[in-house]
Write a protein that holds these residues in place. Structure first.
Motif, short mmCIF file in Angstrom:
data_model
loop_
_atom_site.label_atom_id
_atom_site.label_comp_id
_atom_site.label_asym_id
_atom_site.label_seq_id
_atom_site.Cartn_x
_atom_site.Cartn_y
_atom_site.Cartn_z
N ALA A 1 45.73 16.14 -35.96
CA ALA A 1 45.24 15.00 -35.17
C ALA A 1 45.85 15.01 -33.78
CB ALA A 1 45.56 13.69 -35.89
N ALA A 2 47.15 15.23 -33.70
CA ALA A 2 47.82 15.24 -32.40
C ALA A 2 47.32 16.40 -31.54
CB ALA A 2 49.33 15.33 -32.59
N GLY B 1 44.42 17.96 -31.74
CA GLY B 1 43.03 17.70 -31.33
C GLY B 1 42.95 16.69 -30.21
N ALA B 2 43.72 15.61 -30.31
CA ALA B 2 43.71 14.59 -29.26
C ALA B 2 44.28 15.14 -27.96
CB ALA B 2 44.50 13.36 -29.71
N ALA C 1 36.61 12.96 -29.83
CA ALA C 1 37.84 13.66 -30.22
C ALA C 1 38.91 12.66 -30.63
CB ALA C 1 38.33 14.53 -29.07
N PHE C 2 39.04 11.56 -29.88
CA PHE C 2 40.03 10.55 -30.24
C PHE C 2 39.67 9.86 -31.56
CE2 PHE C 2 41.81 9.73 -25.70
CZ PHE C 2 42.58 10.88 -25.81
N SER D 1 37.92 11.17 -34.03
CA SER D 1 38.17 12.11 -35.13
C SER D 1 39.67 12.25 -35.40
CB SER D 1 37.55 13.47 -34.84
OG SER D 1 38.21 14.13 -33.79
N SER D 2 40.48 12.23 -34.35
CA SER D 2 41.93 12.27 -34.55
C SER D 2 42.42 11.03 -35.27
CB SER D 2 42.65 12.44 -33.21
OG SER D 2 42.37 13.70 -32.65
N ILE E 1 41.64 11.34 -38.92
CA ILE E 1 42.58 12.25 -39.57
C ILE E 1 43.91 11.55 -39.82
CG2 ILE E 1 43.91 14.39 -39.25
CD1 ILE E 1 41.45 15.49 -37.74
#
Length: 149
Positions: free
Chosen positions: A22-23, A25-26, A129-130, A132-133, A136
């Motif tokens: 998650a981190a 990806g963000a 993206a945020f 989806s993070s 997660i």
């Protein structure tokens, strides 16, 4: 039963991996957004080249190879094999399953086309993206909470 003693540590390790994903990806989305539209990205223009037919075929292919779809239809056919043995019922079942699947694929492809402009823009990519993070992170937290601590 053999892995039960290791379930807690495995959950924590899985949660840690999810949090790192998650981190990462963000952070990557934020860096791409800050770089601006002039920066090259691996998917430049790719979304603009997807045709409606290509989107439909992609979604149909994903559905066909989805193991749950195969198991579901196999269970239906096996469970009602006696009733489907007659020709008319079998044809009606296959036609109805095809129509339902095709309508779902058309809904997905149509919805994707409608949302495509927003999602593929710079702000849309950052927001998705945020989101989806965040999903997660929620999954990681839920996994740890299920462990009881």
């Amino acid at each position: 039963g053999a892995i039960e003693p290791y379930a807690g540590p495995l959950r924590w390790a899985s949660a840690a991996v999810l949090l790192v994903m998650a981190a990462a990806g963000a952070a990557a989305a934020y860096r791409r957004h800050r770089a601006g539209p002039d920066a090259a990205s691996p998917d430049d223009g790719r979304a603009d080249r997807v045709t409606p037919a290509g989107a439909f075929v992609t979604f149909a292919g994903i559905t066909v190879i989805n193991p749950m779809t195969v198991v579901y239809f196999a269970a239906l056919v096996i469970g009602s094999g006696a009733e489907l043995a007659r020709g008319v019922e079998a044809v009606a079942f296959v036609a109805a399953a095809f129509a339902a699947s095709a309508s779902w694929q058309l809904l997905l492809a149509g919805g994707g086309a409608l949302l495509g402009r927003f999602v593929t823009g710079p702000r849309g990519r950052l927001v998705t993206a945020f989101v989806s993070s965040a999903v997660i992170v929620v999954l990681a937290v839920r996994m740890v909470v299920m462990d009881g601590g």
